[in-house]
Design an enzyme around this catalytic site. Structure first.
Site, PDB file in Angstrom:
ATOM      1  N   ASP A   1       7.741   3.759  -0.291  1.00 46.11           N
ATOM      2  CA  ASP A   1       8.211   4.820  -1.171  1.00 46.11           C
ATOM      3  C   ASP A   1       7.245   5.082  -2.324  1.00 46.11           C
ATOM      4  O   ASP A   1       7.114   6.218  -2.780  1.00 46.11           O
ATOM      5  CB  ASP A   1       9.590   4.456  -1.728  1.00 46.11           C
TER       6      ASP A   1
ATOM      7  N   CYS B   1      11.218  -3.307   2.433  1.00 47.93           N
ATOM      8  CA  CYS B   1      11.255  -2.221   1.451  1.00 47.93           C
ATOM      9  C   CYS B   1      12.457  -1.292   1.564  1.00 47.93           C
ATOM     10  O   CYS B   1      13.352  -1.485   2.371  1.00 47.93           O
ATOM     11  CB  CYS B   1       9.937  -1.467   1.488  1.00 47.93           C
TER      12      CYS B   1
ATOM     13  N   LYS C   1      13.911   1.693   2.485  1.00 47.49           N
ATOM     14  CA  LYS C   1      14.742   2.247   3.558  1.00 47.49           C
ATOM     15  C   LYS C   1      14.688   1.401   4.820  1.00 47.49           C
ATOM     16  O   LYS C   1      15.539   1.545   5.694  1.00 47.49           O
ATOM     17  CB  LYS C   1      14.285   3.675   3.903  1.00 47.49           C
TER      18      LYS C   1
ATOM     19  N   CYS D   1       8.064  -4.571  -4.750  1.00 47.37           N
ATOM     20  CA  CYS D   1       7.684  -4.430  -6.157  1.00 47.37           C
ATOM     21  C   CYS D   1       8.495  -5.358  -7.055  1.00 47.37           C
ATOM     22  O   CYS D   1       9.659  -5.637  -6.803  1.00 47.37           O
ATOM     23  CB  CYS D   1       7.831  -2.981  -6.592  1.00 47.37           C
TER      24      CYS D   1
ATOM     25  N   GLU E   1      12.949  10.811  -4.012  1.00 54.53           N
ATOM     26  CA  GLU E   1      13.021  10.110  -5.289  1.00 54.53           C
ATOM     27  C   GLU E   1      12.028  10.723  -6.267  1.00 54.53           C
ATOM     28  O   GLU E   1      11.049  11.343  -5.858  1.00 54.53           O
ATOM     29  CB  GLU E   1      12.696   8.632  -5.106  1.00 54.53           C
TER      30      GLU E   1
ATOM     31  N   SER F   1      14.184   6.560  -8.043  1.00 53.83           N
ATOM     32  CA  SER F   1      13.690   5.239  -7.707  1.00 53.83           C
ATOM     33  C   SER F   1      14.515   4.189  -8.433  1.00 53.83           C
ATOM     34  O   SER F   1      15.081   4.442  -9.501  1.00 53.83           O
ATOM     35  CB  SER F   1      12.223   5.119  -8.113  1.00 53.83           C
TER      36      SER F   1
END
Length: 554
Positions: A79, A120, A122, A193, A443, A469
Site C-alpha cells: 500500500d 501486509c 490487504k 511498517c 487510502e 491509512s
C-alpha cells in the site's frame, strides 16, 4: 479421513499419483496429511520480501511432524508504494482476489490443512477470508514488524515519518539534508511498517482471533525467533489436521467481539471496519457497523503506539508483552473460553502473561483515552455512517465546525494541500473516491501526512468517501456512505458549505437546507472514471459497502 485421499487412494487415482510422484512424492508420503502453505513472498514488497524463508521454516516443521508441505504463492500489493497514484485503486480489490486464489488452490488439490504466510494490509485479510471460507485446519504466520529507523537524535522513524517529512520540508522546518536522511533511514529492514498501522493491527487481531500462535503479531521480522515460530506453526498445523480442529471451532461471534475489543484498546486502523466484517461474513457471522461504536464506548484506548502520535513502536510493544499482555489487561472485557490454534482457550493461553512496561500498555484504570480508538459518525452528510479514528484526533478538534473545500479526486486534493490551499477552519472534502467512485476506495496517507507535516493537523478537517491509512491521525473522517458515485449527500456539497462535527455525539452534519439540497440533486450527474480490466469487473460486482458493512464482492 484426509481430504487428500481423494487424489491419493484407489485404482482410479493412478494418474493423480503419477503426477504427485513427479513432484518427488513417494509411496510413504501418500498416507500423510497434505499441507498447503499459501505464501505471498515477493521482491516488490518490504513486508513480504523475507516470507520465502518463513515458508521454508514452515515446511521444515510440517515434515518434522509427519506431513507433506506444498508451497504456493499469492499476489501482494504494498500500500505504501501504491499510495498517492492510480495504483492505490487496485489494493482493496486485491483482497478478494487473494481469498479466491487460496480457495482455488486448496480446493482443486484437496489439501488437508493450510498455513497462511502473509504480512501486509490487504493480503492478510484476504488470507483470513479464505481460511474462514474453506474451514479446513489452518494457522497463520505473519511476517512481523519492521524495526524503526534512526539517525542523529531522531529515533522511531518509520513510513509515517517519511510521509510527514514532505510537509515539514515545505514549511522549512527541516532542511533538505534532513528530509533526505529521513527518507533514507525510515524503513531500515524488511517487515510490516513499524507502527500500529493496518498491517500490524490486523496481525494483532489475527492473534486475538485465535488463528496464530502467541506473540506471532509482534516478534520483529528480522528476529530469529520468528523463524523458530514459523517452524513451530508448521508442526502445529499437522496436529490440527489430526485433531480436526477447524476455523469454525475457533471463529465465533465471541472471538470477533474479542478482536473488536482489542482493536479499540490498541487504537488500531480504521480499515478493520472493512476487514473484520468481511472475514466474519465468510463464517456466516454478521458484524453490524454499530458494534464497533458500542465497543468503543466501553473499552478505553490503552496502548501508546506510533500511528496515533504515540511514542512507541511494535518492538516496544513486543518487549512490553505483546498481545498476550494486552489480553491479560483486558481479560475482564473478553470472552476467555474461545478456542485457539494452540488447542487451548484464550484464557489458558494468557494465564502467565503480564504487562512488562506500563509506558507502552497502560492499565484500564489509567487509559490514554477513556474510550476506544474508533467511532462511527452519522448525520445529514453520512446517513449510512462514516468512520473516524478518535484516538488520533487532537483534543481541540473533538467538536469542530468548518467550511468545505471540495475536491473530486485525491489528486486534486493533494495539489491543493501542496500548494498551500488550506487554512484554519477549512474542511477538505475529497469525494468520488469510494469503492465505486475510486474505484477501489483508495487510502490517502500522502494527503493526511502532508497536512500533519505542514502543521495543520489541529486546524483543519478532512472528510472523504475513500479511506485512510492506518498511519493517519487528525480529524480525518472516511468511509462516508452513501458515497458520491451513488448520489450520497457528499456528492452535493459545495465550496463554503458549513459542516459540523461532534465526535462525542457521533454527529456529522451538512448545514444546508433540505430545499437547497433537493435543488442541487436535481442538477447532479454521477461521475465515473473510465477503467478496464480488474477494476471494471470489481465495480460491476460491488455492493454498497456500508449496506453490507464491507467492500465485498457479491
Amino acid at each position: 479421513m484426509l481430504r487428500s485421499n481423494t487424489i491419493k487412494l484407489g485404482i482410479e487415482r493412478s494418474h493423480h499419483r503419477a503426477l504427485l510422484r513427479a513432484l518427488g512424492i513417494d509411496s510413504s508420503d501418500l498416507g500423510k496429511p497434505f499441507i498447503g502453505i499459501a505464501c505471498s513472498y515477493t521482491d516488490l514488497v518490504p513486508g513480504h520480501m523475507h516470507l520465502d524463508r518463513l515458508a521454508e521454516a514452515v515446511k521444515e516443521g510440517v515434515r518434522e511432524a509427519g506431513g507433506v508441505p506444498f508451497v504456493f504463492n499469492t499476489i501482494a500489493i504494498c500500500d505504501g508504494i501504491a499510495m498517492g497514484h492510480i495504483g492505490m485503486r487496485f489494493s482493496l480489490p486485491s483482497r478478494d482476489w487473494i481469498a479466491d486464489t487460496v480457495e482455488l488452490m486448496v480446493e482443486a488439490h484437496r489439501l488437508d490443512g493450510l498455513v497462511a504466510v502473509a504480512s501486509c494490509d490487504k493480503i492478510l485479510p484476504g488470507m483470513l477470508m479464505a481460511i474462514a471460507r474453506l474451514d479446513i485446519p489452518s494457522i497463520v504466520v505473519t511476517g512481523g514488524p519492521m524495526l524503526s529507523g534512526s539517525f542523529s537524535d531522531r529515533t522511531h522513524l518509520g513510513i509515517a515519518s517519511a510521509a510527514e517529512a514532505v510537509g515539514l520540508y515545505k514549511r522549512a522546518i527541516i532542511s533538505e539534508e534532513e528530509y533526505r536522511m529521513i527518507e533514507e533511514y525510515s524503513c531500515p529492514t524488511c517487515g510490516s511498517c513499524n507502527g500500529l498501522f493496518t498491517a500490524n493491527t490486523m496481525a494483532c487481531l489475527t492473534e486475538t482471533l485465535g488463528l496464530a500462535l502467541p506473540y506471532t503479531a509482534t516478534i520483529p521480522a528480522v528476529y530469529s525467533r520468528r523463524i523458530a515460530l514459523a517452524r513451530e506453526a508448521g508442526r502445529r498445523i499437522v496436529e490440527l489436521v489430526r485433531e480436526d480442529l477447524k476455523p469454525s471451532t475457533i471463529l465465533s461471534w465471541k472471538s470477533f467481539y474479542n478482536a473488536i475489543v482489542v482493536d479499540m484498546a490498541l487504537g488500531g486502523s480504521t480499515n478493520t471496519v472493512l476487514h473484520l466484517p468481511a472475514i466474519a461474513r465468510e463464517c456466516g457471522i454478521d458484524i453490524p457497523l454499530e458494534i464497533f461504536d458500542q465497543v468503543s464506548r466501553r473499552v478505553p484506548h490503552i496502548c501508546n503506539l506510533i500511528g496515533l502520535g504515540g511514542r512507541y513502536d511494535m518492538l516496544d510493544f513486543h518487549i512490553a508483552g505483546g498481545i498476550p499482555a494486552l489480553l491479560s489487561e483486558l481479560k475482564d472485557l473478553l470472552y476467555l473460553d474461545v478456542m485457539t490454534v494452540t488447542g487451548k482457550t484464550l484464557g489458558e493461553n494468557i494465564r502467565e502473561a503480564k504487562v512488562l512496561d506500563r509506558r507502552v500498555i497502560h492499565s484500564i484504570d489509567s487509559p490514554i483515552h477513556p474510550e476506544g480508538g474508533i467511532a462511527i459518525l452519522r448525520g445529514t452528510l453520512a446517513p449510512d455512517g462514516a468512520v473516524l479514528k478518535t484516538a488520533g484526533v487532537p483534543t481541540n478538534m473533538m467538536m469542530f465546525k468548518g467550511y468545505a473545500k471540495v475536491c473530486d479526486s485525491e489528486e486534486e486534493a493533494l495539489r491543493l494541500v501542496m500548494n498551500g490551499g488550506l487554512k484554519e477552519y477549512d474542511i477538505l472534502l475529497v469525494r468520488y473516491e469510494g469503492p465505486i467512485g475510486g474505484p477501489g476506495m483508495p487510502e490517502m496517507l500522502q494527503i493526511t501526512a502532508t497536512i500533519t507535516g505542514m502543521g495543520l493537523n489541529d486546524k483543519v478537517g478532512l472528510i472523504t468517501d475513500g479511506r485512510f491509512s492506518g498511519a493517519t491521525r487528525g480529524l480525518c473522517i472516511g468511509h462516508v456512505s452513501p458515497e458520491a458515485a451513488v448520489g450520497g449527500p457528499i456528492a452535493l456539497v459545495k465550496d463554503g458549505d458549513v459542516i459540523s462535527i461532534d465526535v462525542k455525539s457521533r454527529r456529522l452534519e451538512l448545514e444546508v437546507s433540505k430545499n437547497e439540497l433537493d435543488t442541487r440533486r436535481a442538477g447532479w450527474k454521477p461521475k465515473y472514471k473510465p477503467f478496464k480490466g480488474v477494476l471494471s469487473r470489481y465495480v460491476k460486482l460491488l455492493k454498497s459497502y456500508m449496506d453490507t458493512s464491507v467492500s465485498q464482492l457479491s
